[in-house]
Design an enzyme around this catalytic site. Sequence first.
Site, PDB file in Angstrom:
ATOM      1  N   GLU A  21      38.717  47.152  35.847  1.00 50.69           N
ATOM      2  CA  GLU A  21      39.808  46.303  36.322  1.00 50.69           C
ATOM      3  C   GLU A  21      40.931  46.214  35.300  1.00 50.69           C
ATOM      4  OE1 GLU A  21      38.086  42.998  39.234  1.00 50.69           O
ATOM      5  OE2 GLU A  21      37.060  43.012  37.294  1.00 50.69           O
ATOM      6  N   TYR A  53      63.321  27.585  42.212  1.00 51.17           N
ATOM      7  CA  TYR A  53      62.229  28.481  42.603  1.00 51.17           C
ATOM      8  C   TYR A  53      62.303  29.814  41.877  1.00 51.17           C
ATOM      9  CZ  TYR A  53      65.605  30.250  46.084  1.00 51.17           C
ATOM     10  OH  TYR A  53      66.711  30.758  46.702  1.00 51.17           O
ATOM     11  N   ILE A  71      40.518  34.834  37.585  1.00 51.07           N
ATOM     12  CA  ILE A  71      41.766  34.376  38.194  1.00 51.07           C
ATOM     13  C   ILE A  71      41.860  32.851  38.155  1.00 51.07           C
ATOM     14  CG2 ILE A  71      42.295  36.435  39.540  1.00 51.07           C
ATOM     15  CD1 ILE A  71      41.040  35.182  41.976  1.00 51.07           C
ATOM     16  N   GLU A  72      40.740  32.175  37.965  1.00 49.75           N
ATOM     17  CA  GLU A  72      40.761  30.730  37.764  1.00 49.75           C
ATOM     18  C   GLU A  72      41.535  30.387  36.484  1.00 49.75           C
ATOM     19  OE1 GLU A  72      38.176  32.633  38.578  1.00 49.75           O
ATOM     20  OE2 GLU A  72      36.709  31.529  39.782  1.00 49.75           O
ATOM     21  N   LYS A  99      43.052  38.133  44.993  1.00 49.96           N
ATOM     22  CA  LYS A  99      42.933  39.510  44.510  1.00 49.96           C
ATOM     23  C   LYS A  99      42.706  40.389  45.727  1.00 49.96           C
ATOM     24  CE  LYS A  99      40.722  40.784  40.706  1.00 49.96           C
ATOM     25  NZ  LYS A  99      39.661  41.134  39.742  1.00 49.96           N
TER      26      LYS A  99
END
Length: 117
Positions: A21, A53, A71-72, A99
Amino acid sequence: MGKILIENLRLFGFHGCMPEESLIGSHYTINLEIELDLNKASISDDLSQTVNYVDLYRIVKKEMSIRSKLIEHLAKRIVKKIKEHKKDSIKSTKIKICKENPPLKNMVDRVCIILEE
């Protein structure tokens, strides 16, 4: 009160626990929800009375370029940077990171986490 939403932001990153990855990377979809008081901005038509934004996009893009195993962890870093950016304005933040095509041998389309603070 009001909310700023950024929906389906698509970025590429090298996040994950598996060695491959960090080499091949993956596509990610990010949704962001920021709760804040939009009353002043709605009356004044003044950008300084809200959260831009474009700034939110830049924060997400920068944090996506820094590798995380989880990803946390990535989500937590993004939320922290957003709060630092406009700490007096933001009441709550919700982020969803997906993901796309995770390494699960085509068994699922995506894996997502949601973090709310």
